[in-house]
Design an enzyme around this catalytic site. Sequence first.
Site, PDB file in Angstrom:
ATOM      1  N   ILE A  17       6.955  47.364 102.666  1.00 19.79           N
ATOM      2  CA  ILE A  17       8.421  47.353 102.539  1.00 19.79           C
ATOM      3  C   ILE A  17       9.083  47.453 103.913  1.00 19.79           C
ATOM      4  CG2 ILE A  17      10.418  48.476 101.482  1.00 19.79           C
ATOM      5  CD1 ILE A  17       8.503  49.522  99.286  1.00 19.79           C
ATOM      6  N   THR A 138      10.799  57.226  95.546  1.00 21.20           N
ATOM      7  CA  THR A 138      10.310  56.375  94.459  1.00 21.20           C
ATOM      8  C   THR A 138      10.757  56.897  93.093  1.00 21.20           C
ATOM      9  OG1 THR A 138       8.255  55.813  93.284  1.00 21.20           O
ATOM     10  CG2 THR A 138       8.149  57.697  94.724  1.00 21.20           C
ATOM     11  N   ASP A 139      10.852  55.983  92.145  1.00 19.65           N
ATOM     12  CA  ASP A 139      11.185  56.395  90.766  1.00 19.65           C
ATOM     13  C   ASP A 139      10.067  57.243  90.159  1.00 19.65           C
ATOM     14  OD1 ASP A 139       9.277  54.367  90.481  1.00 19.65           O
ATOM     15  OD2 ASP A 139      10.377  53.256  88.935  1.00 19.65           O
ATOM     16  N   GLU A 140       8.869  57.185  90.785  1.00 24.38           N
ATOM     17  CA  GLU A 140       7.728  57.904  90.191  1.00 24.38           C
ATOM     18  C   GLU A 140       7.920  59.414  90.218  1.00 24.38           C
ATOM     19  OE1 GLU A 140       3.837  56.271  91.050  1.00 24.38           O
ATOM     20  OE2 GLU A 140       4.700  54.333  91.559  1.00 24.38           O
ATOM     21  N   TYR A 163       0.275  61.389  94.242  1.00 19.73           N
ATOM     22  CA  TYR A 163       1.224  60.594  95.040  1.00 19.73           C
ATOM     23  C   TYR A 163       2.658  60.987  94.715  1.00 19.73           C
ATOM     24  CZ  TYR A 163       4.361  56.658  96.014  1.00 19.73           C
ATOM     25  OH  TYR A 163       5.439  55.877  96.414  1.00 19.73           O
ATOM     26  N   SER A 164       3.016  60.925  93.422  1.00 16.18           N
ATOM     27  CA  SER A 164       4.423  61.184  93.085  1.00 16.18           C
ATOM     28  C   SER A 164       4.786  62.640  93.337  1.00 16.18           C
ATOM     29  CB  SER A 164       4.729  60.767  91.642  1.00 16.18           C
ATOM     30  OG  SER A 164       3.841  61.360  90.730  1.00 16.18           O
ATOM     31  N   LYS A 167       5.657  62.854  96.970  1.00 15.75           N
ATOM     32  CA  LYS A 167       6.973  62.253  97.228  1.00 15.75           C
ATOM     33  C   LYS A 167       8.087  63.167  96.709  1.00 15.75           C
ATOM     34  CE  LYS A 167       7.765  58.611  98.710  1.00 15.75           C
ATOM     35  NZ  LYS A 167       7.966  58.162 100.129  1.00 15.75           N
ATOM     36  N   PRO A 218      -8.953  43.451  86.780  1.00 23.80           N
ATOM     37  CA  PRO A 218      -9.097  44.767  86.138  1.00 23.80           C
ATOM     38  C   PRO A 218      -7.773  45.323  85.629  1.00 23.80           C
ATOM     39  CG  PRO A 218      -9.158  45.003  88.528  1.00 23.80           C
ATOM     40  CD  PRO A 218      -9.001  43.539  88.256  1.00 23.80           C
ATOM     41  N   TYR A 220      -5.952  48.230  83.657  1.00 20.45           N
ATOM     42  CA  TYR A 220      -6.223  49.603  83.259  1.00 20.45           C
ATOM     43  C   TYR A 220      -5.810  49.822  81.801  1.00 20.45           C
ATOM     44  CZ  TYR A 220      -6.386  50.545  88.363  1.00 20.45           C
ATOM     45  OH  TYR A 220      -6.675  50.541  89.714  1.00 20.45           O
ATOM     46  N   ASP A 292      -8.870  53.534  81.890  1.00 19.95           N
ATOM     47  CA  ASP A 292      -7.486  53.782  82.314  1.00 19.95           C
ATOM     48  C   ASP A 292      -7.445  54.715  83.518  1.00 19.95           C
ATOM     49  OD1 ASP A 292      -4.790  53.537  82.282  1.00 19.95           O
ATOM     50  OD2 ASP A 292      -4.481  54.352  80.265  1.00 19.95           O
TER      51      ASP A 292
HETATM   52  P1  NAD Z   1       2.571  50.817 102.510  1.00 20.24           P
HETATM   53  O1  NAD Z   1       1.428  51.669 102.109  1.00 20.24           O
HETATM   54  O2  NAD Z   1       2.454  49.342 102.393  1.00 20.24           O
HETATM   55  O3  NAD Z   1       2.960  51.125 104.027  1.00 20.24           O
HETATM   56  C1  NAD Z   1       3.020  52.417 104.535  1.00 20.24           C
HETATM   57  C2  NAD Z   1       3.158  52.335 106.052  1.00 20.24           C
HETATM   58  O4  NAD Z   1       3.241  53.671 106.560  1.00 20.24           O
HETATM   59  C3  NAD Z   1       1.968  51.673 106.744  1.00 20.24           C
HETATM   60  O5  NAD Z   1       2.421  50.794 107.738  1.00 20.24           O
HETATM   61  C4  NAD Z   1       1.203  52.841 107.361  1.00 20.24           C
HETATM   62  O6  NAD Z   1       0.503  52.488 108.539  1.00 20.24           O
HETATM   63  C5  NAD Z   1       2.345  53.804 107.659  1.00 20.24           C
HETATM   64  N1  NAD Z   1       1.910  55.198 107.707  1.00 20.24           N
HETATM   65  C6  NAD Z   1       1.123  55.854 106.822  1.00 20.24           C
HETATM   66  N2  NAD Z   1       0.917  57.122 107.218  1.00 20.24           N
HETATM   67  C7  NAD Z   1       1.619  57.277 108.366  1.00 20.24           C
HETATM   68  C8  NAD Z   1       1.826  58.369 109.250  1.00 20.24           C
HETATM   69  N3  NAD Z   1       1.273  59.551 109.022  1.00 20.24           N
HETATM   70  N4  NAD Z   1       2.614  58.177 110.325  1.00 20.24           N
HETATM   71  C9  NAD Z   1       3.177  56.977 110.587  1.00 20.24           C
HETATM   72  N5  NAD Z   1       3.003  55.912 109.788  1.00 20.24           N
HETATM   73  C10 NAD Z   1       2.236  56.055 108.692  1.00 20.24           C
HETATM   74  O7  NAD Z   1       3.800  51.382 101.680  1.00 20.24           O
HETATM   75  P2  NAD Z   1       5.064  50.593 101.088  1.00 20.24           P
HETATM   76  O8  NAD Z   1       4.699  50.035  99.769  1.00 20.24           O
HETATM   77  O9  NAD Z   1       5.621  49.722 102.136  1.00 20.24           O
HETATM   78  O10 NAD Z   1       6.051  51.809 100.822  1.00 20.24           O
HETATM   79  C11 NAD Z   1       6.979  52.241 101.803  1.00 20.24           C
HETATM   80  C12 NAD Z   1       7.769  53.423 101.262  1.00 20.24           C
HETATM   81  O11 NAD Z   1       8.458  53.055 100.081  1.00 20.24           O
HETATM   82  C13 NAD Z   1       6.873  54.610 100.876  1.00 20.24           C
HETATM   83  O12 NAD Z   1       7.534  55.788 101.262  1.00 20.24           O
HETATM   84  C14 NAD Z   1       6.766  54.518  99.365  1.00 20.24           C
HETATM   85  O13 NAD Z   1       6.582  55.785  98.803  1.00 20.24           O
HETATM   86  C15 NAD Z   1       8.134  53.932  99.019  1.00 20.24           C
HETATM   87  N6  NAD Z   1       8.185  53.128  97.781  1.00 20.24           N
HETATM   88  C16 NAD Z   1       7.275  52.130  97.570  1.00 20.24           C
HETATM   89  C17 NAD Z   1       7.378  51.353  96.419  1.00 20.24           C
HETATM   90  C18 NAD Z   1       6.426  50.204  96.173  1.00 20.24           C
HETATM   91  O14 NAD Z   1       6.468  49.610  95.092  1.00 20.24           O
HETATM   92  N7  NAD Z   1       5.581  49.817  97.103  1.00 20.24           N
HETATM   93  C19 NAD Z   1       8.390  51.599  95.491  1.00 20.24           C
HETATM   94  C20 NAD Z   1       9.307  52.635  95.744  1.00 20.24           C
HETATM   95  C21 NAD Z   1       9.193  53.382  96.908  1.00 20.24           C
HETATM   96  P1  TYD Z   2       0.307  49.778  91.301  1.00 17.61           P
HETATM   97  O1  TYD Z   2       0.571  48.441  91.899  1.00 17.61           O
HETATM   98  O2  TYD Z   2      -0.843  50.579  91.815  1.00 17.61           O
HETATM   99  O3  TYD Z   2       1.689  50.597  91.420  1.00 17.61           O
HETATM  100  P2  TYD Z   2       2.093  52.028  90.753  1.00 17.61           P
HETATM  101  O4  TYD Z   2       0.873  52.726  90.315  1.00 17.61           O
HETATM  102  O5  TYD Z   2       2.764  52.706  91.916  1.00 17.61           O
HETATM  103  O6  TYD Z   2       3.043  51.705  89.641  1.00 17.61           O
HETATM  104  O7  TYD Z   2       0.103  49.609  89.747  1.00 17.61           O
HETATM  105  C1  TYD Z   2       1.095  49.012  88.926  1.00 17.61           C
HETATM  106  C2  TYD Z   2       0.600  49.119  87.503  1.00 17.61           C
HETATM  107  O8  TYD Z   2      -0.561  48.289  87.340  1.00 17.61           O
HETATM  108  C3  TYD Z   2       0.167  50.521  87.116  1.00 17.61           C
HETATM  109  O9  TYD Z   2       0.538  50.757  85.761  1.00 17.61           O
HETATM  110  C4  TYD Z   2      -1.348  50.490  87.242  1.00 17.61           C
HETATM  111  C5  TYD Z   2      -1.698  49.047  86.907  1.00 17.61           C
HETATM  112  N1  TYD Z   2      -2.881  48.488  87.559  1.00 17.61           N
HETATM  113  C6  TYD Z   2      -3.883  47.875  86.809  1.00 17.61           C
HETATM  114  O10 TYD Z   2      -3.815  47.800  85.565  1.00 17.61           O
HETATM  115  N2  TYD Z   2      -4.967  47.357  87.468  1.00 17.61           N
HETATM  116  C7  TYD Z   2      -5.095  47.428  88.821  1.00 17.61           C
HETATM  117  O11 TYD Z   2      -6.122  46.953  89.373  1.00 17.61           O
HETATM  118  C8  TYD Z   2      -4.055  48.059  89.587  1.00 17.61           C
HETATM  119  C9  TYD Z   2      -4.147  48.153  91.078  1.00 17.61           C
HETATM  120  C10 TYD Z   2      -2.954  48.566  88.911  1.00 17.61           C
END
Ligand code: NAD
Ligand code: TYD
Length: 357
Positions: A17, A138-140, A163-164, A167, A218, A220, A292
């Site tokens: 992101i 995150t919404d989680e 994780y959640s 956060k 895969p 879940y 799962d």
């Molecule tokens: P990502 O895992 O793709 O990227 C995380 C980045 O943070 C990486 O570049 C990593 O190198 C860096 N990082 C990790 N630990 C670090 C540290 N200790 N110091 C400095 N940098 C560090 O994550 P993302 O999917 O881009 O998510 C970004 C943010 O958005 C996160 O805070 C996540 O919780 C939040 N978020 C993600 C989603 C989603 O669907 N991906 C949805 C809602 C919120």
């Molecule tokens: P994910 O992309 O890991 O995001 P989050 O757990 O943060 O929602 O997973 C999205 C959904 O897909 C979640 O319900 C778990 C499911 N999932 C699978 O069923 N198979 C997979 O291999 C992965 C990675 C996720």
Amino acid sequence: MEIKMKTYLCTGCAGFIGTSFVHYLLKKHDDIRIVNLDALTYAGNLENLKDIEGDERHIFVHGNICDEELVRKLIREYDPDYIINFAAESHVDRSIANPEIFVNTNVLGTVNLLQRAKEAWLDGREWKKGKKYIQVSTDEVYGALGPDGFFTETTPVNPHSPYSSSKASADHFVKAFHDTYGMPINITRCSNNYGMWQFPEKLIPLMINNAKNHKSLPVYGDGMQVRDWLFVEDHCKAVDMVAEGGKDGEVYNVGGHNERPNIFIVKTIIGQLSERLNDPEINEGLIKHVEDRLGHDRRYGIDPSKIKADLGWYPETTFEVGIVKTIDWYLENQEWMDRVTSGEYQKYYEEMYRNRK
Ligand code: NAD
Ligand code: TYD
């Protein structure tokens, strides 16, 4: 009078992101500076930022958000207007296997950023004007929904996964810094993102890559868990609007009412790929229902009314358009995918980083 260029200290912007956010900001503004602090974990990838190499508005700093001295130095040196914290360990499955690192980065790292910002921005009881800390959450953190209803900003925080929980804990610290010291803050809580540059451990890029290579998909459990999908650029737009216009101390939920069961997502990817590649071996026979996830949240769904009403945010990309754009990007960037999945990218960016110094 000299007008100071707006400066952002953004963390974790070599990840999925954050990469998109940096591109979004650079496209939107000429007169900004983004200091991008990223530890380059497995999820961070400098290759994502290759196209903006040489752009003086973007300054990459390789380092950890838990590093007290480094964060202090960066705030002193660049005097950011906004600190926007994207950096996190972000994968639920990894948090189930190894919760400690999630506490280190997501909780302690956030507290370090808050402490260093307070140190620089609080003078007696007065906060420097124009400064704000934004936590990308995150919404989680709200836990799971039943078949009806949506998460609003007043839904009690009730996380289930490590994780959640990490956060949610970070969000509480951000709120505590606001409530205790008066720090100007916002928190955004977005639903599942999808789009380019996402590490292929997450559902959508994983399924695209596996299906393309005729590997099993895969799913879940029964695959009927529901996620609320948002195209990543719409999330970036929301974070930018919150930074610029968010009311002090407020939380903003971000989502586009795009709820889909996982199995629907997987079947959509199969349908799109088999048609585009004209490959009959990409079919639903590849789907494999596996054990799962532990503590798997059944349904997420965001009510985005507040950010729409207060800031005028709305999502621009429908799921139908966004998923096609996303699949196109992964098909056109097979080398990126190969490097990321083989671990080659580690060598790639280490080399790039070495050459730059
Ligand atoms: P990502 O895992 O793709 O990227 C995380 C980045 O943070 C990486 O570049 C990593 O190198 C860096 N990082 C990790 N630990 C670090 C540290 N200790 N110091 C400095 N940098 C560090 O994550 P993302 O999917 O881009 O998510 C970004 C943010 O958005 C996160 O805070 C996540 O919780 C939040 N978020 C993600 C989603 C989603 O669907 N991906 C949805 C809602 C919120
Ligand atoms: P994910 O992309 O890991 O995001 P989050 O757990 O943060 O929602 O997973 C999205 C959904 O897909 C979640 O319900 C778990 C499911 N999932 C699978 O069923 N198979 C997979 O291999 C992965 C990675 C996720």
